[in-house]
Write an enzyme that holds these catalytic residues in place. Structure first.
Site, PDB file in Angstrom:
ATOM      1  N   LYS A  17       0.832  -1.213   0.000  1.00 53.36           N
ATOM      2  CA  LYS A  17       0.000   0.000   0.000  1.00 53.36           C
ATOM      3  C   LYS A  17       0.868   1.267   0.000  1.00 53.36           C
ATOM      4  O   LYS A  17       0.645   2.180  -0.790  1.00 53.36           O
ATOM      5  CB  LYS A  17      -0.915   0.018   1.244  1.00 53.36           C
ATOM      6  CG  LYS A  17      -1.789  -1.221   1.408  1.00 53.36           C
ATOM      7  CD  LYS A  17      -2.671  -1.135   2.651  1.00 53.36           C
ATOM      8  CE  LYS A  17      -1.942  -1.063   3.962  1.00 53.36           C
ATOM      9  NZ  LYS A  17      -1.195  -2.299   4.347  1.00 53.36           N
ATOM     10  N   ARG A  92      -9.633   1.019   8.937  1.00 55.97           N
ATOM     11  CA  ARG A  92      -9.185  -0.328   9.276  1.00 55.97           C
ATOM     12  C   ARG A  92     -10.198  -1.082  10.102  1.00 55.97           C
ATOM     13  O   ARG A  92      -9.957  -2.243  10.458  1.00 55.97           O
ATOM     14  CB  ARG A  92      -7.922  -0.213  10.113  1.00 55.97           C
ATOM     15  CG  ARG A  92      -6.652  -0.507   9.383  1.00 55.97           C
ATOM     16  CD  ARG A  92      -5.557  -0.177  10.359  1.00 55.97           C
ATOM     17  NE  ARG A  92      -4.436  -1.008  10.229  1.00 55.97           N
ATOM     18  CZ  ARG A  92      -3.319  -0.631   9.616  1.00 55.97           C
ATOM     19  NH1 ARG A  92      -3.233   0.524   9.041  1.00 55.97           N
ATOM     20  NH2 ARG A  92      -2.303  -1.435   9.595  1.00 55.97           N
ATOM     21  N   ARG A 131      12.041  -4.891   4.876  1.00 57.05           N
ATOM     22  CA  ARG A 131      11.745  -3.481   4.560  1.00 57.05           C
ATOM     23  C   ARG A 131      12.705  -2.535   5.282  1.00 57.05           C
ATOM     24  O   ARG A 131      13.015  -2.709   6.448  1.00 57.05           O
ATOM     25  CB  ARG A 131      10.316  -3.138   4.967  1.00 57.05           C
ATOM     26  CG  ARG A 131      10.039  -1.634   4.850  1.00 57.05           C
ATOM     27  CD  ARG A 131       8.598  -1.281   4.972  1.00 57.05           C
ATOM     28  NE  ARG A 131       7.966  -1.856   6.129  1.00 57.05           N
ATOM     29  CZ  ARG A 131       6.645  -1.842   6.330  1.00 57.05           C
ATOM     30  NH1 ARG A 131       5.854  -1.289   5.446  1.00 57.05           N
ATOM     31  NH2 ARG A 131       6.141  -2.385   7.408  1.00 57.05           N
ATOM     32  N   ARG A 164      11.490  -0.613  10.763  1.00 55.28           N
ATOM     33  CA  ARG A 164      10.404  -0.293  11.691  1.00 55.28           C
ATOM     34  C   ARG A 164      10.408  -1.253  12.872  1.00 55.28           C
ATOM     35  O   ARG A 164      10.638  -2.451  12.703  1.00 55.28           O
ATOM     36  CB  ARG A 164       9.055  -0.371  10.955  1.00 55.28           C
ATOM     37  CG  ARG A 164       8.632   0.982  10.417  1.00 55.28           C
ATOM     38  CD  ARG A 164       7.461   0.937   9.525  1.00 55.28           C
ATOM     39  NE  ARG A 164       6.307   0.189  10.011  1.00 55.28           N
ATOM     40  CZ  ARG A 164       5.167   0.070   9.350  1.00 55.28           C
ATOM     41  NH1 ARG A 164       5.037   0.661   8.180  1.00 55.28           N
ATOM     42  NH2 ARG A 164       4.166  -0.615   9.832  1.00 55.28           N
ATOM     43  N   ARG A 175      -0.051  -8.375  13.764  1.00 53.94           N
ATOM     44  CA  ARG A 175      -0.624  -7.402  12.816  1.00 53.94           C
ATOM     45  C   ARG A 175      -1.485  -8.121  11.775  1.00 53.94           C
ATOM     46  O   ARG A 175      -2.549  -7.626  11.396  1.00 53.94           O
ATOM     47  CB  ARG A 175       0.497  -6.605  12.134  1.00 53.94           C
ATOM     48  CG  ARG A 175       1.153  -5.608  13.092  1.00 53.94           C
ATOM     49  CD  ARG A 175       2.514  -5.153  12.602  1.00 53.94           C
ATOM     50  NE  ARG A 175       2.462  -4.496  11.308  1.00 53.94           N
ATOM     51  CZ  ARG A 175       3.525  -4.365  10.502  1.00 53.94           C
ATOM     52  NH1 ARG A 175       4.689  -4.854  10.848  1.00 53.94           N
ATOM     53  NH2 ARG A 175       3.392  -3.748   9.356  1.00 53.94           N
TER      54      ARG A 175
HETATM   55  P1  AP5 Z   1       4.901  -1.447   1.837  1.00 55.12           P
HETATM   56  O1  AP5 Z   1       4.501  -0.728   0.592  1.00 55.12           O
HETATM   57  O2  AP5 Z   1       5.618  -0.662   2.894  1.00 55.12           O
HETATM   58  O3  AP5 Z   1       3.634  -2.248   2.443  1.00 55.12           O
HETATM   59  P2  AP5 Z   1       2.360  -1.713   3.201  1.00 55.12           P
HETATM   60  O4  AP5 Z   1       1.175  -2.411   2.651  1.00 55.12           O
HETATM   61  O5  AP5 Z   1       2.333  -0.222   3.210  1.00 55.12           O
HETATM   62  O6  AP5 Z   1       2.672  -2.304   4.633  1.00 55.12           O
HETATM   63  P3  AP5 Z   1       2.635  -1.663   6.087  1.00 55.12           P
HETATM   64  O7  AP5 Z   1       3.408  -2.611   6.968  1.00 55.12           O
HETATM   65  O8  AP5 Z   1       3.115  -0.234   6.074  1.00 55.12           O
HETATM   66  O9  AP5 Z   1       1.148  -1.726   6.402  1.00 55.12           O
HETATM   67  P4  AP5 Z   1       0.506  -1.692   7.773  1.00 55.12           P
HETATM   68  O10 AP5 Z   1      -0.879  -1.530   7.371  1.00 55.12           O
HETATM   69  O11 AP5 Z   1       0.800  -2.818   8.668  1.00 55.12           O
HETATM   70  O12 AP5 Z   1       1.270  -0.468   8.511  1.00 55.12           O
HETATM   71  P5  AP5 Z   1       0.756   0.961   8.965  1.00 55.12           P
HETATM   72  O13 AP5 Z   1       1.921   1.847   8.987  1.00 55.12           O
HETATM   73  O14 AP5 Z   1      -0.455   1.361   8.237  1.00 55.12           O
HETATM   74  O15 AP5 Z   1       5.824  -2.693   1.398  1.00 55.12           O
HETATM   75  C1  AP5 Z   1       6.382  -3.573   2.364  1.00 55.12           C
HETATM   76  C2  AP5 Z   1       7.700  -4.130   1.801  1.00 55.12           C
HETATM   77  O16 AP5 Z   1       7.421  -4.905   0.630  1.00 55.12           O
HETATM   78  C3  AP5 Z   1       8.715  -3.058   1.353  1.00 55.12           C
HETATM   79  O17 AP5 Z   1      10.007  -3.495   1.640  1.00 55.12           O
HETATM   80  C4  AP5 Z   1       8.488  -2.943  -0.152  1.00 55.12           C
HETATM   81  O18 AP5 Z   1       9.666  -2.549  -0.838  1.00 55.12           O
HETATM   82  C5  AP5 Z   1       8.074  -4.364  -0.512  1.00 55.12           C
HETATM   83  N1  AP5 Z   1       7.109  -4.425  -1.611  1.00 55.12           N
HETATM   84  C6  AP5 Z   1       6.059  -3.569  -1.846  1.00 55.12           C
HETATM   85  N2  AP5 Z   1       5.361  -3.975  -2.921  1.00 55.12           N
HETATM   86  C7  AP5 Z   1       5.967  -5.134  -3.360  1.00 55.12           C
HETATM   87  C8  AP5 Z   1       5.696  -6.024  -4.424  1.00 55.12           C
HETATM   88  N3  AP5 Z   1       4.642  -5.862  -5.247  1.00 55.12           N
HETATM   89  N4  AP5 Z   1       6.522  -7.106  -4.581  1.00 55.12           N
HETATM   90  C9  AP5 Z   1       7.577  -7.333  -3.726  1.00 55.12           C
HETATM   91  N5  AP5 Z   1       7.872  -6.481  -2.692  1.00 55.12           N
HETATM   92  C10 AP5 Z   1       7.070  -5.406  -2.511  1.00 55.12           C
HETATM   93  O19 AP5 Z   1       0.271   0.637  10.484  1.00 55.12           O
HETATM   94  C11 AP5 Z   1       1.195   0.394  11.520  1.00 55.12           C
HETATM   95  C12 AP5 Z   1       0.450   0.351  12.856  1.00 55.12           C
HETATM   96  O20 AP5 Z   1      -0.156   1.629  13.135  1.00 55.12           O
HETATM   97  C13 AP5 Z   1      -0.728  -0.653  12.920  1.00 55.12           C
HETATM   98  O21 AP5 Z   1      -0.278  -1.952  13.265  1.00 55.12           O
HETATM   99  C14 AP5 Z   1      -1.619  -0.019  14.005  1.00 55.12           C
HETATM  100  O22 AP5 Z   1      -1.137  -0.281  15.294  1.00 55.12           O
HETATM  101  C15 AP5 Z   1      -1.439   1.476  13.731  1.00 55.12           C
HETATM  102  N6  AP5 Z   1      -2.467   2.014  12.797  1.00 55.12           N
HETATM  103  C16 AP5 Z   1      -2.235   2.562  11.572  1.00 55.12           C
HETATM  104  N7  AP5 Z   1      -3.389   2.944  11.003  1.00 55.12           N
HETATM  105  C17 AP5 Z   1      -4.372   2.622  11.880  1.00 55.12           C
HETATM  106  C18 AP5 Z   1      -5.779   2.748  11.833  1.00 55.12           C
HETATM  107  N8  AP5 Z   1      -6.418   3.259  10.760  1.00 55.12           N
HETATM  108  N9  AP5 Z   1      -6.484   2.313  12.909  1.00 55.12           N
HETATM  109  C19 AP5 Z   1      -5.868   1.789  13.999  1.00 55.12           C
HETATM  110  N10 AP5 Z   1      -4.537   1.626  14.095  1.00 55.12           N
HETATM  111  C20 AP5 Z   1      -3.784   2.052  13.034  1.00 55.12           C
END
Ligand code: AP5
Length: 223
Positions: A17, A92, A131, A164, A175
């Site tokens: 994402k 979410r 990552r 991270r 997660r």
């Molecule tokens: P990346 O693009 O970073 O993946 P992502 O889907 O963004 O993954 P996240 O881990 O950031 O998602 P998340 O939802 O867990 O984290 P968030 O920060 O929102 O890619 C990942 C890796 O794969 C990279 O190395 C990239 O290079 C590689 N890659 C990408 N595309 C690829 C492909 N097609 N092929 C191969 N490799 C690829 O949330 C973190 C925490 O914050 C949550 O756990 C929660 O505690 C809190 N939080 C955030 N938002 C909320 C909410 N709305 N409500 C409640 N809690 C929340």
């Protein structure tokens, strides 16, 4: 054509994402609104909200809805969000989706375009443990699939690449469990309340980008 475009990227941790949100926010000239980045910024600044969120995030759980919705409402009141935005990691939960629906109605947006990244969980651990993110610009790398030219340094600005704290195996499992329990029901929700498009997130990043170009259009000069 893209006036007042509300986009939601939906998918489990590591689905890609953030990688695609950064790219398309630039191309569409609308901000990427990552609630994860906003929360990590609060944690880094040690604000009261950040102190509350830190404990929850390090467990791999979701931060309470009221905190996240309040943060998003504040962000949407800023002028750069008037024309549209790409949500990365929000909503979410069903209550967050309901709250967002009311906010979009109030702001005069139509139904959001929701991109659902369909991925097999097996590959996500490798993606997440590999990552690295630039501490200066947020550019996302991967030690195996998208390594930087110089080890530990961002290609764009030389910033330090950081891992991270929630990209550890035991937290990743939590997660993914939180996604299954609380976020996956949004796929069916948005089949009804949004314009949902399924995208194969297991493909390489370039192929995923081309799938999204079918939804949002390719840059000028490309098919
Ligand atoms: P990346 O693009 O970073 O993946 P992502 O889907 O963004 O993954 P996240 O881990 O950031 O998602 P998340 O939802 O867990 O984290 P968030 O920060 O929102 O890619 C990942 C890796 O794969 C990279 O190395 C990239 O290079 C590689 N890659 C990408 N595309 C690829 C492909 N097609 N092929 C191969 N490799 C690829 O949330 C973190 C925490 O914050 C949550 O756990 C929660 O505690 C809190 N939080 C955030 N938002 C909320 C909410 N709305 N409500 C409640 N809690 C929340």
């Amino acid at each position: 054509m893209h006036d007042r475009l509300a986009v939601i990227l939906l998918g489990p941790p590591g689905a890609g994402k953030g990688t695609q949100a950064r790219l398309f926010a630039g191309r569409l000239s609308i901000p990427q609104l990552s609630t994860g980045d906003m929360l990590r910024d609060h944690v880094a600044r040690n604000t009261p909200l950040g102190r509350e969120a830190k404990v929850v995030m390090e467990r791999g759980d979701l931060v309470p809805d009221a905190i996240v919705v309040g943060m998003v409402e504040d962000r949407l009141s800023q002028p750069d969000a008037m024309r549209g935005f790409i949500f990365d990691g929000f909503p979410r939960t069903l209550p967050q989706a309901d709250a967002l629906g009311k906010i979009l109605d109030r702001l005069g947006f139509g139904r959001p375009v929701v991109v659902n990244f369909v991925v097999d969980y097996d590959g996500l651990f490798r993606r997440l443990t590999g990552r690295r993110t630039c501490a200066l610009c947020g550019e996302i790398y991967n030690v195996t699939d998208r390594p930087p030219k110089v080890d530990g340094r961002c290609d764009r600005d030389g910033g330090e690449l950081k891992q991270r704290s929630d990209d550890r195996a035991e937290v990743i499992s939590e997660r993914l469990a939180a996604y299954d329990r609380q976020t996956r029901p949004l796929v069916e929700y948005y089949r009804t309340h949004g314009r949902l498009v399924d995208v194969n997130g297991d493909a390489d990043a370039g192929t995923v980008t081309r799938s999204l170009e079918k939804v949002f259009g390719a840059p000028q000069g490309r098919a």
